[in-house]
Each structure stands twice: as C-alpha cells, then as structure tokens.
Design a protein around this motif. Structure first.
Motif, PDB file in Angstrom:
ATOM      1  N   GLU A 159      24.338  50.422  31.185  1.00 29.24           N
ATOM      2  CA  GLU A 159      24.772  50.249  29.799  1.00 29.24           C
ATOM      3  C   GLU A 159      26.257  49.863  29.719  1.00 29.24           C
ATOM      4  N   PHE A 160      26.579  48.759  30.384  1.00 26.82           N
ATOM      5  CA  PHE A 160      27.954  48.260  30.358  1.00 26.82           C
ATOM      6  C   PHE A 160      28.261  47.677  28.988  1.00 26.82           C
ATOM      7  N   ASP A 161      29.306  48.161  28.382  1.00 28.71           N
ATOM      8  CA  ASP A 161      29.693  47.657  27.066  1.00 28.71           C
ATOM      9  C   ASP A 161      31.141  47.192  27.040  1.00 28.71           C
ATOM     10  N   ARG A 162      31.805  47.229  28.192  1.00 36.31           N
ATOM     11  CA  ARG A 162      33.226  46.890  28.201  1.00 36.31           C
ATOM     12  C   ARG A 162      33.601  45.821  29.213  1.00 36.31           C
ATOM     13  N   ILE A 163      32.749  45.511  30.134  1.00 35.25           N
ATOM     14  CA  ILE A 163      33.136  44.607  31.217  1.00 35.25           C
ATOM     15  C   ILE A 163      33.365  43.185  30.731  1.00 35.25           C
ATOM     16  N   ALA A 164      32.473  42.648  29.922  1.00 40.00           N
ATOM     17  CA  ALA A 164      32.589  41.252  29.521  1.00 40.00           C
ATOM     18  C   ALA A 164      32.831  41.085  28.029  1.00 40.00           C
ATOM     19  N   ASN A 165      33.095  42.142  27.325  1.00 41.92           N
ATOM     20  CA  ASN A 165      33.397  42.179  25.879  1.00 41.92           C
ATOM     21  C   ASN A 165      33.379  40.834  25.159  1.00 41.92           C
ATOM     22  N   GLY A 166      32.200  40.358  24.790  1.00 40.70           N
ATOM     23  CA  GLY A 166      32.085  39.160  23.975  1.00 40.70           C
ATOM     24  C   GLY A 166      32.415  37.861  24.666  1.00 40.70           C
ATOM     25  N   SER A 167      32.503  37.870  25.976  1.00 41.54           N
ATOM     26  CA  SER A 167      32.824  36.647  26.709  1.00 41.54           C
ATOM     27  C   SER A 167      31.702  35.620  26.553  1.00 41.54           C
ATOM     28  N   ALA A 168      32.076  34.342  26.554  1.00 47.11           N
ATOM     29  CA  ALA A 168      31.086  33.269  26.497  1.00 47.11           C
ATOM     30  C   ALA A 168      30.301  33.181  27.804  1.00 47.11           C
ATOM     31  N   ASN A 169      30.898  33.658  28.898  1.00 50.70           N
ATOM     32  CA  ASN A 169      30.232  33.628  30.201  1.00 50.70           C
ATOM     33  C   ASN A 169      30.356  35.001  30.855  1.00 50.70           C
ATOM     34  N   PRO A 170      29.544  35.974  30.406  1.00 51.67           N
ATOM     35  CA  PRO A 170      29.680  37.336  30.917  1.00 51.67           C
ATOM     36  C   PRO A 170      29.434  37.458  32.420  1.00 51.67           C
ATOM     37  N   GLN A 171      28.547  36.653  32.985  1.00 55.04           N
ATOM     38  CA  GLN A 171      28.311  36.741  34.422  1.00 55.04           C
ATOM     39  C   GLN A 171      29.557  36.348  35.204  1.00 55.04           C
ATOM     40  N   LYS A 172      30.248  35.297  34.764  1.00 52.37           N
ATOM     41  CA  LYS A 172      31.474  34.873  35.451  1.00 52.37           C
ATOM     42  C   LYS A 172      32.530  35.983  35.378  1.00 52.37           C
ATOM     43  N   VAL A 173      32.698  36.585  34.208  1.00 54.46           N
ATOM     44  CA  VAL A 173      33.668  37.679  34.052  1.00 54.46           C
ATOM     45  C   VAL A 173      33.287  38.847  34.948  1.00 54.46           C
ATOM     46  N   PHE A 174      31.999  39.221  34.947  1.00 50.67           N
ATOM     47  CA  PHE A 174      31.520  40.327  35.773  1.00 50.67           C
ATOM     48  C   PHE A 174      31.767  40.028  37.254  1.00 50.67           C
ATOM     49  N   ASP A 175      31.375  38.831  37.701  1.00 49.05           N
ATOM     50  CA  ASP A 175      31.543  38.461  39.109  1.00 49.05           C
ATOM     51  C   ASP A 175      33.013  38.493  39.522  1.00 49.05           C
ATOM     52  N   GLU A 176      33.909  38.026  38.653  1.00 51.69           N
ATOM     53  CA  GLU A 176      35.341  38.054  38.961  1.00 51.69           C
ATOM     54  C   GLU A 176      35.837  39.487  39.086  1.00 51.69           C
ATOM     55  N   LYS A 177      35.384  40.348  38.187  1.00 52.16           N
ATOM     56  CA  LYS A 177      35.812  41.754  38.249  1.00 52.16           C
ATOM     57  C   LYS A 177      35.257  42.447  39.486  1.00 52.16           C
ATOM     58  N   ILE A 178      34.030  42.142  39.855  1.00 55.67           N
ATOM     59  CA  ILE A 178      33.450  42.715  41.076  1.00 55.67           C
ATOM     60  C   ILE A 178      34.224  42.236  42.299  1.00 55.67           C
ATOM     61  N   GLU A 179      34.616  40.981  42.316  1.00 52.54           N
ATOM     62  CA  GLU A 179      35.399  40.464  43.446  1.00 52.54           C
ATOM     63  C   GLU A 179      36.752  41.175  43.532  1.00 52.54           C
ATOM     64  N   ARG A 180      37.409  41.404  42.379  1.00 53.47           N
ATOM     65  CA  ARG A 180      38.677  42.167  42.391  1.00 53.47           C
ATOM     66  C   ARG A 180      38.435  43.584  42.901  1.00 53.47           C
ATOM     67  N   ALA A 181      37.322  44.181  42.503  1.00 58.17           N
ATOM     68  CA  ALA A 181      37.001  45.535  42.970  1.00 58.17           C
ATOM     69  C   ALA A 181      36.790  45.539  44.480  1.00 58.17           C
ATOM     70  N   ARG A 182      36.128  44.524  45.005  1.00 57.42           N
ATOM     71  CA  ARG A 182      35.901  44.404  46.451  1.00 57.42           C
ATOM     72  C   ARG A 182      37.237  44.296  47.174  1.00 57.42           C
ATOM     73  N   GLU A 183      38.118  43.443  46.668  1.00 51.09           N
ATOM     74  CA  GLU A 183      39.435  43.260  47.287  1.00 51.09           C
ATOM     75  C   GLU A 183      40.253  44.549  47.225  1.00 51.09           C
ATOM     76  N   HIS A 184      40.188  45.237  46.080  1.00 52.66           N
ATOM     77  CA  HIS A 184      40.915  46.491  45.911  1.00 52.66           C
ATOM     78  C   HIS A 184      40.405  47.564  46.874  1.00 52.66           C
ATOM     79  N   ALA A 185      39.085  47.659  47.018  1.00 48.60           N
ATOM     80  CA  ALA A 185      38.508  48.647  47.937  1.00 48.60           C
ATOM     81  C   ALA A 185      38.910  48.356  49.371  1.00 48.60           C
ATOM     82  N   ALA A 186      38.960  47.083  49.732  1.00 47.95           N
ATOM     83  CA  ALA A 186      39.377  46.713  51.090  1.00 47.95           C
ATOM     84  C   ALA A 186      40.841  47.075  51.333  1.00 47.95           C
ATOM     85  N   LEU A 187      41.646  46.963  50.289  1.00 48.07           N
ATOM     86  CA  LEU A 187      43.076  47.256  50.414  1.00 48.07           C
ATOM     87  C   LEU A 187      43.354  48.752  50.481  1.00 48.07           C
ATOM     88  N   VAL A 188      42.731  49.508  49.585  1.00 48.95           N
ATOM     89  CA  VAL A 188      43.026  50.941  49.524  1.00 48.95           C
ATOM     90  C   VAL A 188      42.065  51.777  50.327  1.00 48.95           C
TER      91      VAL A 188
END
Length: 188
Positions: A159-188
């Motif tokens: 029940e994600f209601d904040r990740i893509a907040n009204g974006s025209a391309n929610p999958q692209k926004v989600f994928d970008e955020k997941i990639e940042r999360a992957r990079e962050h996890a690798a760093l920390v």
C-alpha cells in the motif's frame, strides 16, 4: 493519543526510501542474519517490497513486542551489536513509505505473523494489530521461502502511497528510488 493522528505524525519523521530500507537491514543484522534479500517488483498499486533474512527470527511474543511503537527504552541495556535505540525504526521506517506492514517470522520451527494496516487503524480509531491465521500466513508472499529456512524474518511493505505521489511515470520514479536504495545499502 488518537491512533490515526499519531500514525500520520510518525509518517513524517523524514525517512527516504533508502534510509527506511537501511533501518530494516540494521534490524536483520542485529538478529544475526548472514543473508538479507530485498525484492521490489513494481506492480502499480499492488507493488510490494520484501525484506527476507536468515536471522534468529522471533517467537510470537517477541514479534508482538517488536510491532509495538516504542518497544524498547533508550535507557535499556543493549548488546554492542544492537543497532536499534528506541523501538520505533521498523514502524516509522515502514509508515514513511507505505500504509501496510506485515512481519512474518520463524523461530523454533514456528511461524508467526502480524500486520499493521493504517487504513484499519484510521477506520477503527484504535490500535488494531492484525493476527494472521496459519492458513493466512501460508498465502503471504515469501512465506514459502521462510518455511524452508531454519529461522528468519520477512518484512512485507504494501500500500505505497508516497513513493510516486502523482507522477506521470510511477514505475520510473519507483525504479530510480530503488536504485538509490541499492546504492545506499552498498555504501552503508
């Protein structure tokens, strides 16, 4: 306090997707996990994020306590490996991103599961911690993978209601955020 009001306040503490996922990874590390898997298939409004570990798992009483807001006093003695502090991370990290948190955990060959659903809390005006039956647990995503492990925990975000907040391309926004999360996890 009014549960719906408190939850909405806690949702705004300031997590990003990457820091929220990192907080859950910390919990897995504290539970002695050697392997932590994160799966995040995009599926529109049915999108889920799963975090599966092979840590110690929790019995039913420990799971219920872990689901409690403020479950640990910051003054309580903790082991040096315990990365938590206030007993809020699992819940606030989750609610900053989505409205439904399910935790399925296996300990001593017994699987327990509980769920916070913010819509249910708001509707009932009460702290309603959902207790899954054995048959409901079997139908939960990743329960089959947990069953094969000697112990471990699955955290399921829905029940994600904040990740893509009204974006025209929610999958692209989600994928970008997941990639940042992957990079962050690798760093920390």
């Amino acid at each position: 306090p009014n549960p719906a009001s408190i939850i909405e306040s806690l949702r705004s503490i300031g997590y990003t997707l990457e820091t929220a996922i990192a907080d859950l990874i910390d919990n897995s590390i504290t539970a002695n996990a050697k392997t932590i898997s994160i799966d995040s298939p995009f599926n529109g409004s049915e999108t889920k994020i799963f975090i599966l570990d092979d840590g110690d798992g929790m019995d039913e009483q420990t799971l219920v306590e872990a689901m409690r807001l403020g479950s640990k006093s910051p003054a309580a003695h903790r082991s040096a490996q315990d990365l938590g502090r206030f007993g809020l991370g699992l819940k606030t990290a989750t609610f900053s991103q989505c409205k439904r948190l399910s935790v399925i955990s296996k300990h001593n060959d017994i699987i327990s599961a509980r769920c916070w659903d913010l819509d249910v809390i708001a509707e009932k005006g009460n702290w309603v911690l959902i207790n899954y039956t054995t048959s409901e647990i079997a139908k939960l995503p990743f329960a089959d993978k947990l069953k094969k492990k000697s112990s471990g925990t699955v955290v399921l975000w829905q029940e994600f209601d904040r990740i893509a907040n009204g974006s025209a391309n929610p999958q692209k926004v989600f994928d970008e955020k997941i990639e940042r999360a992957r990079e962050h996890a690798a760093l920390v």
